[in-house]
Design an enzyme around this catalytic site. Sequence first.
Site, short mmCIF file in Angstrom:
data_model
loop_
_atom_site.label_atom_id
_atom_site.label_comp_id
_atom_site.label_asym_id
_atom_site.label_seq_id
_atom_site.Cartn_x
_atom_site.Cartn_y
_atom_site.Cartn_z
N LYS A 77 13.67 18.79 30.36
CA LYS A 77 13.28 17.54 31.02
C LYS A 77 12.86 17.90 32.44
O LYS A 77 13.50 18.72 33.10
CB LYS A 77 14.48 16.59 31.01
CG LYS A 77 14.20 15.22 31.61
CD LYS A 77 15.41 14.30 31.44
CE LYS A 77 15.17 12.90 31.99
NZ LYS A 77 16.32 12.00 31.79
N SER A 132 15.41 7.51 29.69
CA SER A 132 14.34 8.14 30.44
C SER A 132 13.90 9.48 29.88
O SER A 132 12.86 9.99 30.28
CB SER A 132 14.81 8.34 31.89
OG SER A 132 15.92 9.23 31.92
N SER A 151 20.17 7.70 28.71
CA SER A 151 18.87 8.37 28.56
C SER A 151 18.81 9.57 27.63
O SER A 151 17.74 10.13 27.41
CB SER A 151 18.34 8.80 29.92
OG SER A 151 17.89 7.66 30.61
N1 GLN Z 1 18.04 2.82 31.38
C1 GLN Z 1 19.00 3.20 32.36
C2 GLN Z 1 18.43 3.10 33.74
O1 GLN Z 1 17.27 2.85 33.86
C3 GLN Z 1 19.52 4.59 32.09
C4 GLN Z 1 18.62 5.65 32.54
C5 GLN Z 1 19.23 7.02 32.42
O2 GLN Z 1 20.19 7.22 31.69
N2 GLN Z 1 18.69 7.95 33.18
O3 GLN Z 1 19.11 3.26 34.72
#
Ligand code: GLN
Length: 483
Positions: free
Chosen positions: A76, A151, A175
């Site tokens: 990532k 994400s 995410s």
């Molecule tokens: N959807 C959540 C957020 O936008 C989690 C994102 C994540 O785990 N990086 O904060």
Amino acid sequence: MHQMTLAEIARGLADKKFSSEELTKVLLARISQLDPQLNSFISLTEELALEQAKAADARRANGESGALLGAPIAHKDLFCTQGIRTSCGSKMLDNFKAPYDATVVAKLAAAGAVTLGKTNMDEFAMGSANESSWYGAVKNPWNLEHVPGGSSGGSAAAVAARLLPAATATDTGGSIRQPAAFTNLTGLKPTYGRVSRWGMIAYASSLDQGGPLARTAEDCAIMLQGMAGFDQNDSTSIDEPVPDYSASLNESLQGLRIGVPKEYFSAGLDPRIAELIQNSIKELQKLGAVIKEISLPNMQHAIPAYYVIAPAEASSNLSRFDGVRFGHRCENPENLIDLYKRSRGEGFGPEVQRRIMVGAYALSAGYYDAYYLKAQKIRRLVKYDFMTAFNEVDIILGPTTPNPAWKLGAKNSDPVAAYLEDVYTITANLAGLPGLSMPAGFVDGLPVGVQLLAPYFQEGRLLNVAHQYQLNTDWHTRTPTGF
Ligand code: GLN
């Protein structure tokens, strides 16, 4: 060749059926042929990959072995990679070449993994759809009109489309698990502190945790083995021995106590997903598990608490991107304030700016007690709910998401609608617990995930349950058409 799991690749390499160099070339060709449809990579690292593959082949020829030796993966794009762009999905860091490797990157490289590239992601890991990336949205290989989740959407889409067998990802509020659910993968968010955050660009430091996305629990075990461990460079890394995750995969589930929270089956859950979750429960019962209804009474407060704490930490973490030391700098600043304002205004996208503003507001004098402090108290209650539940059960099971992957753009005008989709995943981050999502079926041709949560450092138990489930089901083996 591209259909092989990490475990199969390891056997093939050990049996000299193919070399890492051959496999790497096949996958790189596949990425250049198919990824234009998906946009799952921000950067490809072909030269590095071929170099690492040759080195891994040489190490094998010298008698070395190891499940990751010569295994192709991707990172990532928020894991720092020395000399390679590490963008975090943001224009702010489009020009940033990390001067060092993140601990996770260094550990996997030392184990012999081959880095094919850096995967697309929501900007600074903020999002659930991979649509906030400055490099454009990622498409879901199961239906190109739908989001892959976020994400870590790039890592998920790439693995689901068989462009590579596994990838690293991070999970601040879901995410890893949510994109796993949306793309028919197995994804593991480890206990907070299990995997080093050093060199992992911070979103919300008390919630962020790196982990693997792969097709099977068996492969997640291999990846986690390479990623986990104490790191003195990360002050929140925990000095706890790393067990052999592959060794416990085959333990029997006889007598395993599975807790199913009654709050999970409330109005917001798609009834078709509820049915698939019930099916997975039956499957585990057949394997000897005992089901018990439990309650997580504070779950309803978790989303508001998370969406105060995460932006608060983000507003602090992202203050370092000021146009002075690294990252985007505006043209011809008039003075220092103008430099800050325009560099940040141009470098950050709308979702990131929204969160910085929400976070700065929640932390400001006069509002701190009402929002941040209150949210921290809720966080403690959420943790107590889990501690109480784990006195009675060994794992907690439920849906990973209330709905399957939505259409691209469907939630763009309503950020709160997207935040609400995180209802099942964020509690594990607030409590610091490990969680896993695994394939449980399909709704309208789109994958559905079942989530398992366990007590601290019981990643082995999660992987064991998921592996036994996968030995008896075939959802995880389904491949998206066209890939
Ligand atoms: N959807 C959540 C957020 O936008 C989690 C994102 C994540 O785990 N990086 O904060």
